[in-house]
Design a protein around this motif. Structure first.
Motif, PDB file in Angstrom:
ATOM      1  N   GLY A 153     -12.130   1.267   3.978  1.00 54.13           N
ATOM      2  CA  GLY A 153     -10.810   0.662   4.097  1.00 54.13           C
ATOM      3  C   GLY A 153      -9.727   1.664   4.424  1.00 54.13           C
ATOM      4  O   GLY A 153      -8.743   1.333   5.093  1.00 54.13           O
ATOM      5  N   MET A 154      -9.899   2.913   3.986  1.00 53.82           N
ATOM      6  CA  MET A 154      -8.921   3.958   4.270  1.00 53.82           C
ATOM      7  C   MET A 154      -8.926   4.377   5.741  1.00 53.82           C
ATOM      8  O   MET A 154      -8.086   5.175   6.168  1.00 53.82           O
ATOM      9  N   GLY A 155      -9.845   3.836   6.498  1.00 57.04           N
ATOM     10  CA  GLY A 155      -9.852   4.095   7.939  1.00 57.04           C
ATOM     11  C   GLY A 155      -9.422   2.876   8.745  1.00 57.04           C
ATOM     12  O   GLY A 155      -9.505   2.874   9.968  1.00 57.04           O
ATOM     13  N   ILE A 156      -8.966   1.817   8.040  1.00 55.54           N
ATOM     14  CA  ILE A 156      -8.618   0.559   8.702  1.00 55.54           C
ATOM     15  C   ILE A 156      -7.123   0.288   8.569  1.00 55.54           C
ATOM     16  O   ILE A 156      -6.556   0.352   7.479  1.00 55.54           O
ATOM     17  N   ASP A 157      -6.497  -0.030   9.679  1.00 60.09           N
ATOM     18  CA  ASP A 157      -5.107  -0.478   9.662  1.00 60.09           C
ATOM     19  C   ASP A 157      -5.103  -1.975   9.361  1.00 60.09           C
ATOM     20  O   ASP A 157      -5.976  -2.704   9.834  1.00 60.09           O
ATOM     21  N   PHE A 158      -4.122  -2.425   8.580  1.00 56.80           N
ATOM     22  CA  PHE A 158      -4.098  -3.833   8.168  1.00 56.80           C
ATOM     23  C   PHE A 158      -4.029  -4.775   9.364  1.00 56.80           C
ATOM     24  O   PHE A 158      -4.439  -5.941   9.275  1.00 56.80           O
ATOM     25  N   ALA A 159      -3.528  -4.293  10.487  1.00 59.46           N
ATOM     26  CA  ALA A 159      -3.477  -5.117  11.691  1.00 59.46           C
ATOM     27  C   ALA A 159      -4.881  -5.531  12.129  1.00 59.46           C
ATOM     28  O   ALA A 159      -5.080  -6.616  12.684  1.00 59.46           O
ATOM     29  N   ALA A 160      -5.878  -4.662  11.864  1.00 60.30           N
ATOM     30  CA  ALA A 160      -7.262  -4.991  12.223  1.00 60.30           C
ATOM     31  C   ALA A 160      -7.779  -6.160  11.392  1.00 60.30           C
ATOM     32  O   ALA A 160      -8.583  -6.969  11.867  1.00 60.30           O
ATOM     33  N   ILE A 161      -7.312  -6.260  10.143  1.00 58.35           N
ATOM     34  CA  ILE A 161      -7.723  -7.368   9.279  1.00 58.35           C
ATOM     35  C   ILE A 161      -7.126  -8.674   9.791  1.00 58.35           C
ATOM     36  O   ILE A 161      -7.805  -9.703   9.848  1.00 58.35           O
ATOM     37  N   ILE A 162      -5.863  -8.613  10.197  1.00 57.66           N
ATOM     38  CA  ILE A 162      -5.217  -9.807  10.748  1.00 57.66           C
ATOM     39  C   ILE A 162      -5.891 -10.211  12.050  1.00 57.66           C
ATOM     40  O   ILE A 162      -6.138 -11.394  12.316  1.00 57.66           O
ATOM     41  N   GLU A 163      -6.229  -9.219  12.869  1.00 52.36           N
ATOM     42  CA  GLU A 163      -6.846  -9.482  14.165  1.00 52.36           C
ATOM     43  C   GLU A 163      -8.274 -10.021  14.024  1.00 52.36           C
ATOM     44  O   GLU A 163      -8.683 -10.927  14.737  1.00 52.36           O
ATOM     45  N   MET A 187     -16.825  -5.658  -2.915  1.00 53.64           N
ATOM     46  CA  MET A 187     -16.695  -4.988  -1.631  1.00 53.64           C
ATOM     47  C   MET A 187     -15.368  -5.300  -0.966  1.00 53.64           C
ATOM     48  O   MET A 187     -14.667  -4.413  -0.475  1.00 53.64           O
ATOM     49  N   VAL A 188     -14.978  -6.579  -0.984  1.00 49.40           N
ATOM     50  CA  VAL A 188     -13.792  -7.011  -0.250  1.00 49.40           C
ATOM     51  C   VAL A 188     -12.497  -6.476  -0.861  1.00 49.40           C
ATOM     52  O   VAL A 188     -11.618  -5.981  -0.140  1.00 49.40           O
ATOM     53  N   VAL A 189     -12.356  -6.575  -2.172  1.00 42.67           N
ATOM     54  CA  VAL A 189     -11.101  -6.184  -2.819  1.00 42.67           C
ATOM     55  C   VAL A 189     -10.791  -4.694  -2.632  1.00 42.67           C
ATOM     56  O   VAL A 189      -9.674  -4.336  -2.217  1.00 42.67           O
ATOM     57  N   PRO A 190     -11.748  -3.773  -2.913  1.00 44.62           N
ATOM     58  CA  PRO A 190     -11.452  -2.356  -2.659  1.00 44.62           C
ATOM     59  C   PRO A 190     -11.131  -2.068  -1.195  1.00 44.62           C
ATOM     60  O   PRO A 190     -10.239  -1.265  -0.895  1.00 44.62           O
ATOM     61  N   LEU A 191     -11.835  -2.737  -0.276  1.00 44.37           N
ATOM     62  CA  LEU A 191     -11.576  -2.521   1.145  1.00 44.37           C
ATOM     63  C   LEU A 191     -10.161  -2.961   1.509  1.00 44.37           C
ATOM     64  O   LEU A 191      -9.439  -2.254   2.235  1.00 44.37           O
ATOM     65  N   LEU A 192      -9.729  -4.117   0.999  1.00 47.61           N
ATOM     66  CA  LEU A 192      -8.387  -4.612   1.291  1.00 47.61           C
ATOM     67  C   LEU A 192      -7.312  -3.714   0.682  1.00 47.61           C
ATOM     68  O   LEU A 192      -6.294  -3.419   1.329  1.00 47.61           O
ATOM     69  N   ILE A 193      -7.524  -3.276  -0.556  1.00 51.19           N
ATOM     70  CA  ILE A 193      -6.553  -2.387  -1.211  1.00 51.19           C
ATOM     71  C   ILE A 193      -6.395  -1.091  -0.415  1.00 51.19           C
ATOM     72  O   ILE A 193      -5.277  -0.614  -0.166  1.00 51.19           O
ATOM     73  N   ALA A 194      -7.529  -0.533   0.012  1.00 52.55           N
ATOM     74  CA  ALA A 194      -7.486   0.715   0.778  1.00 52.55           C
ATOM     75  C   ALA A 194      -6.807   0.511   2.126  1.00 52.55           C
ATOM     76  O   ALA A 194      -6.037   1.368   2.581  1.00 52.55           O
ATOM     77  N   ALA A 195      -7.078  -0.623   2.776  1.00 53.36           N
ATOM     78  CA  ALA A 195      -6.458  -0.894   4.076  1.00 53.36           C
ATOM     79  C   ALA A 195      -4.943  -1.027   3.934  1.00 53.36           C
ATOM     80  O   ALA A 195      -4.183  -0.560   4.792  1.00 53.36           O
ATOM     81  N   ILE A 196      -4.493  -1.646   2.850  1.00 56.71           N
ATOM     82  CA  ILE A 196      -3.048  -1.768   2.596  1.00 56.71           C
ATOM     83  C   ILE A 196      -2.432  -0.385   2.385  1.00 56.71           C
ATOM     84  O   ILE A 196      -1.375  -0.060   2.945  1.00 56.71           O
ATOM     85  N   LEU A 197      -3.117   0.452   1.580  1.00 52.40           N
ATOM     86  CA  LEU A 197      -2.621   1.819   1.356  1.00 52.40           C
ATOM     87  C   LEU A 197      -2.576   2.601   2.664  1.00 52.40           C
ATOM     88  O   LEU A 197      -1.606   3.314   2.953  1.00 52.40           O
ATOM     89  N   ASN A 198      -3.627   2.474   3.451  1.00 56.11           N
ATOM     90  CA  ASN A 198      -3.704   3.219   4.699  1.00 56.11           C
ATOM     91  C   ASN A 198      -2.632   2.777   5.687  1.00 56.11           C
ATOM     92  O   ASN A 198      -2.154   3.576   6.502  1.00 56.11           O
ATOM     93  N   THR A 199      -2.242   1.503   5.613  1.00 52.04           N
ATOM     94  CA  THR A 199      -1.231   0.969   6.531  1.00 52.04           C
ATOM     95  C   THR A 199       0.186   1.368   6.123  1.00 52.04           C
ATOM     96  O   THR A 199       0.992   1.777   6.963  1.00 52.04           O
ATOM     97  N   PHE A 200       0.474   1.257   4.828  1.00 52.25           N
ATOM     98  CA  PHE A 200       1.852   1.444   4.369  1.00 52.25           C
ATOM     99  C   PHE A 200       2.115   2.791   3.697  1.00 52.25           C
ATOM    100  O   PHE A 200       3.268   3.220   3.595  1.00 52.25           O
ATOM    101  N   ALA A 201       1.060   3.462   3.227  1.00 56.10           N
ATOM    102  CA  ALA A 201       1.229   4.788   2.619  1.00 56.10           C
ATOM    103  C   ALA A 201       0.018   5.648   2.961  1.00 56.10           C
ATOM    104  O   ALA A 201      -0.751   6.049   2.081  1.00 56.10           O
ATOM    105  N   PRO A 202      -0.156   5.938   4.255  1.00 57.49           N
ATOM    106  CA  PRO A 202      -1.384   6.595   4.717  1.00 57.49           C
ATOM    107  C   PRO A 202      -1.652   7.971   4.122  1.00 57.49           C
ATOM    108  O   PRO A 202      -2.804   8.402   4.063  1.00 57.49           O
ATOM    109  N   ASN A 203      -0.626   8.665   3.679  1.00 54.05           N
ATOM    110  CA  ASN A 203      -0.815  10.020   3.159  1.00 54.05           C
ATOM    111  C   ASN A 203      -0.901  10.085   1.637  1.00 54.05           C
ATOM    112  O   ASN A 203      -1.008  11.174   1.063  1.00 54.05           O
TER     113      ASN A 203
END
Length: 330
Positions: A212-222, A15-31
């Motif tokens: 994860g594709m709906g999460i900005d990486f800043a939310a993970i840090i926060e 669960m965690v790894v796919p969510l983190l990968i998607a959050a990174i993609l959504n933050t740095f390459a959202p499209n």
């Protein structure tokens, strides 16, 4: 390349790894994956559908024929877990700051994480320290899978005037129906239960990625550190409460402690709650991250805590043999 084996070595990895990968993609390459058609439908917009299918598969694992075997223990586990989680959720709402957070925690994350338990971890721990009757108790404890009990707590708080947590009857039905359909299918046909059981595990990385594709990486840090604290609360408060409640009933207290975890499926609860009541939508991202952090924390910490409790009981003259806790005559 052993992808599955590697993910399984990481607590909550599926669960965690796919969510983190998607959050990174959504933050740095959202499209990157927002290119329409099947790709976007599955990897970006598919969370609700995947979660609904997951709930159906999970519902199929609730075996009503097993309720009578350990209904007392299962009901006790279910109620204890919910009462403690709901109480902390209420505290979180009462003392939340202007940003809607309590000590950095989203109240819906508190309820979702603390009222839900990891069935696989429970069965593994009870399989080592409990009896067959104790293991069967999970057939009822499985009812805390999914968002239903979180919705119940929020509705009660809404009726008390503490939160805009009311849900229409239609919303409750919309959440419950996939679970009920799965439950009916699984109880009518054992082969369907076995067939759908595969889906309950297989779907987790896919809906986790879509979330994860709906999460900005800043939310993970926060929310990450607060999520670890949430995991500590879950282990030490729901686990300890289960321990002492079972001890009061003169049952094996280790079985009570074994429910002090958060299941991976709880990560989907904030999104499901927001789908039923839009007033919670602003907290979905941070709540999802915090629940995910609690999943990992409890998966690591609960077995260590249970081992500590076992050692404590052994020093008092108890022993665990063939699934039974017994007092050794001195």
């Amino acid at each position: 390349m052993k992808i599955k084996a590697t993910l399984e070595k990481i607590p909550g990895g599926m669960m965690v790894v796919p969510l983190l990968i998607a959050a990174i993609l959504n933050t740095f390459a959202p499209n990157l994956l927002r290119i329409g058609n099947f790709t976007e439908a599955l990897f970006v917009n598919g969370a609700s559908t995947l979660i609904a299918l997951f709930l159906l598969c999970t519902g199929a694992q609730i075996n009503v024929k097993s309720f009578g075997v350990s209904v007392g223990k299962g009901a006790t586990l279910l109620v204890t877990k919910w009462v403690v989680g709901a109480a902390f959720g209420l505290i979180a709402y009462l003392f939340a700051g202007d940003n809607g957070l309590w000590l950095g925690l989203a109240p819906i994350a508190v309820i979702a994480a603390m009222t839900n338990s990891n069935g696989g971890l429970f069965v593994a721990l009870v399989g080592q320290y409990g009896s067959k009757e104790d293991r069967a108790a999970y057939s009822l404890l499985a009812l805390n899978d999914g968002p239903f009990l979180t919705m119940v707590a929020l509705s009660i708080f809404g009726a008390m005037g503490f939160v805009d947590g009311m849900f229409s009857l239609q919303s409750f039905i919309a959440v419950l129906l996939p679970i009920l359909v799965g439950m009916v299918l699984g109880n009518l046909d054992e082969e369907m239960r076995v067939f759908l059981d595969k889906g309950s595990s297989m779907l987790i990385p896919f809906f986790a990625f879509a979330l994860g594709m709906g999460i900005d990486f800043a939310a993970i840090i926060e929310g990450g550190l607060a999520g670890i604290a949430l995991g500590l609360l879950t282990v030490f408060f729901t686990g300890t409460a289960g321990y002492f409640v079972f001890k009061a009933f003169k049952w094996n207290p280790i079985v009570g402690a074994a429910e002090g975890s958060t299941a991976g499926n709880a990560v989907a609860t904030p999104a499901a709650i927001a789908a039923a009541n839009a007033s919670f939508a602003s907290f979905v991202d941070i709540a999802t991250v915090q629940v995910a952090a609690s999943v990992v924390t409890t998966a690591i910490l609960l077995p260590l805590y249970v081992a500590f409790l076992v050692k404590r009981l052994e020093k008092k003259g108890f022993t665990f043999e063939q699934g039974n806790m017994m007092k050794v005559d001195s």
